[in-house]
Design a protein around this motif. Structure first.
Motif: not given
Length: 557
Positions: A448-461
């Motif tokens: 299970r992988i969750y990625y959010f671009y976050n205005d260029g400050k990428e967050e990955l879980y």
């Protein structure tokens, strides 16, 4: 929940979506590109999946020479599937272990939920036998399946393990062993940098070795671990019992309610208790599904914590064919968060002030919804916004409506969902910015992988939990943030391979069916799982070269 999109017509039926998934498994049995014995194995898995569907899902609707002195007039095979869902009152149970043992004894007396019977032969005798069986097991006519042929394909699974016939099987793949640099040990290596492990492409041995090393190391004070499903002859269990016998503090959460592994887990719980481990059974009303290991070590008059958190079970057997990932870290905050989690599971603390690990059902849903909304707000401002999520199943209505709202705001959403997906993709005015793909191949996609671009400050879980109501509200799950830039980049490259797959990927259509991705005439064939074998092999070759050029000093006692 975003009520604007909360209409029944905006969701696929859960059970029909699951049947679509099992059809994709059957498609692999039909696929002539797969070796013959592997196709047979997929047929077995299809049958086994269907058995579980009836034992659990259909059951819940119904409320991870024998007759030597007789003349035989007619014979046929039949098969009865019974309700296997256990109903345990945890709150009133004085001893959960004992209560589970008693419940397991009742499983064989569950209501019949399916009857499969061979229908070839004399119709008169067949109907007479059928009437007798129906009267005895009291089953409704709609759950009777008359089959002209084999009624149980699960036996075919054993054919794959027959020695020889290599030309009829997948080509053997050697798992990469993560090398520990010379003149250091595993704790010294983890202390230097976070280690990313991707199974089955990389061996599970490093996790086993970590527990074994912790059991032997005189500087290790405590080992704490959650166990949901383990193998029948688990080296992890052996190492934990050895650690307890050596006087270390060993705390193990064994989830007794892991479906169809209850009996196995009861056996392990007793063995661990006998060895002197502190065995706990989790939180009342919740299954503990998280995958986390904590080692507490004394170093130079200080306490140092080492953590492994991941997406898959501590099972050395399934790690050979389930795709899962995990991170080993000595990060101080991760260690504190892991300690808080185990204190919560032991009943001694509430999960407050956790910064790098998020726990379900305490804040898991809120965090996901906030991150989805953040992408939507960025899209409304004209900024780039993107979500990539990989999981086993997507059923949660609230998360789905948030994704619909994000899609309408302009967020690009890529979903990789192996099994059930109740979200409808590609619907104008609802989800035209959402694409859903499913990959069913040689390995069972389980990470299970969750990625959010976050205005260029990428967050990955990475996480142990799917976007399902049970994972968000009814289970103890963990989600850990990936901060190491090298590991972030590697996981993004892995996601990119899944999104480029044009061999095994099937795309969800607006009617709920799945369509194989078409390969253009000059397009390169990309099978993500095959590419990941090469990807991991190349990575580990580079690491070996790096180690040979680097001198690493062993960790101090």
């Amino acid at each position: 929940m975003n009520k604007m999109y909360d209409y029944p017509q905006n969701f696929f039926n859960r059970e029909l979506s699951w049947l679509e998934f099992n059809k994709r498994v059957l498609d692999e049995a039909r696929n002539e590109e797969n070796p013959l014995l592997e196709r047979v194995k997929f047929l077995s898995i299809f049958n086994s999946n269907l058995d579980e569907f009836f034992m659990v899902r259909v059951a819940s609707l119904l409320l991870p020479k024998l007759f030597s002195s007789h003349e035989v007039l007619y014979s046929c095979s039949y098969r009865i599937t019974k309700d296997a869902d256990l109903d345990v009152d945890e709150e009133d149970a004085m001893d959960l272990l004992e209560t589970m043992e008693e419940s397991l004894k009742q499983r064989k007396w569950g209501d019949a939920v399916r009857l499969e019977i061979e229908s070839n032969g004399n119709v008169e005798y067949f109907n007479e036998i059928l009437d007798i069986i129906v009267d005895e097991i009291e089953i409704d006519e709609q759950y009777i399946f008359k089959i002209n042929g084999i009624i149980d394909f699960t036996f075919l699974n054993k054919l794959g393990s027959v020695e020889g016939f290599d030309e009829l099987k997948y080509e053997k793949v050697k798992m990469a062993n993560i090398k520990i640099p010379h003149r250091t040990d595993i704790f010294g290596y983890i202390k230097e940098k976070d280690i990313f492990v991707h199974h089955p492409y990389e061996s599970f041995d490093i996790i086993v070795d970590m527990v074994k090393k912790a059991a032997e190391d005189p500087n290790v004070l405590a080992i704490k671990q959650t166990l949901y499903r383990v193998s029948g002859n688990s080296p992890i269990i052996e190492a934990l019992t050895k650690a307890a016998e050596k006087g270390k503090q060993v705390t193990v959460l064994v989830e007794l309610k892991a479906r169809f592994d209850e009996e196995n887990n009861i056996t392990w719980a007793k063995k661990l208790e006998k060895a002197g481990c502190h065995v706990i059974y989790g939180v009342i009303g919740l299954k503990t599904h998280c995958k986390i290991l904590l080692v507490v070590r004394k170093e130079k008059d200080k306490i140092k914590r080492y953590v492994h958190f991941g997406t898959g079970n501590y099972n050395d057997v399934t790690a050979k064919f389930y795709t899962d990932m995990g991170i080993l870290t000595a990060d101080e905050q991760f260690g504190k968060d892991a300690s808080t989690l185990f204190n919560m599971l032991s009943g001694y603390a509430s999960p407050d002030n956790m910064k790098k690990i998020t726990i379900a059902p305490y804040g898991f849903r809120d965090k996901f919804e906030k991150m989805i909304r953040r992408e939507a707000e960025n899209a409304k401002k004209g900024k780039k916004a993107k979500i990539i999520a990989k999981m086993n199943s997507l059923l949660d209505k609230s998360i789905t409506t948030e994704l619909y709202a994000a899609s309408q705001a302009g967020v690009e959403i890529e979903l990789i969902v192996r099994g059930i997906c109740c979200l409808k993709s590609g619907i104008k005015g609802l989800s035209e910015n959402i694409k859903v793909r499913s990959i069913v191949g040689r390995y069972l996609e389980h990470s299970r992988i969750y990625y959010f671009y976050n205005d260029g400050k990428e967050e990955l879980y990475i996480s142990s939990g799917d976007w399902m109501y049970r994972n968000l509200n009814k289970r103890v799950e963990t989600m850990g943030i990936v901060e190491d830039k090298d590991i972030q980049q590697e996981i993004k490259e892995i996601l990119d391979l899944y999104l480029k797959d044009n061999v095994k990927a099937k795309i969800l259509k607006s009617d709920g069916s799945y369509e194989k991705k078409q390969i253009a005439e000059n397009e390169k064939r990309i099978n993500a799982q095959e590419e990941l074998v090469k990807f991991t092999h190349n990575k580990n070759k580079s690491l070996e070269k790096e180690f040979s050029q680097t001198l690493i000093i062993p960790i101090g006692k």
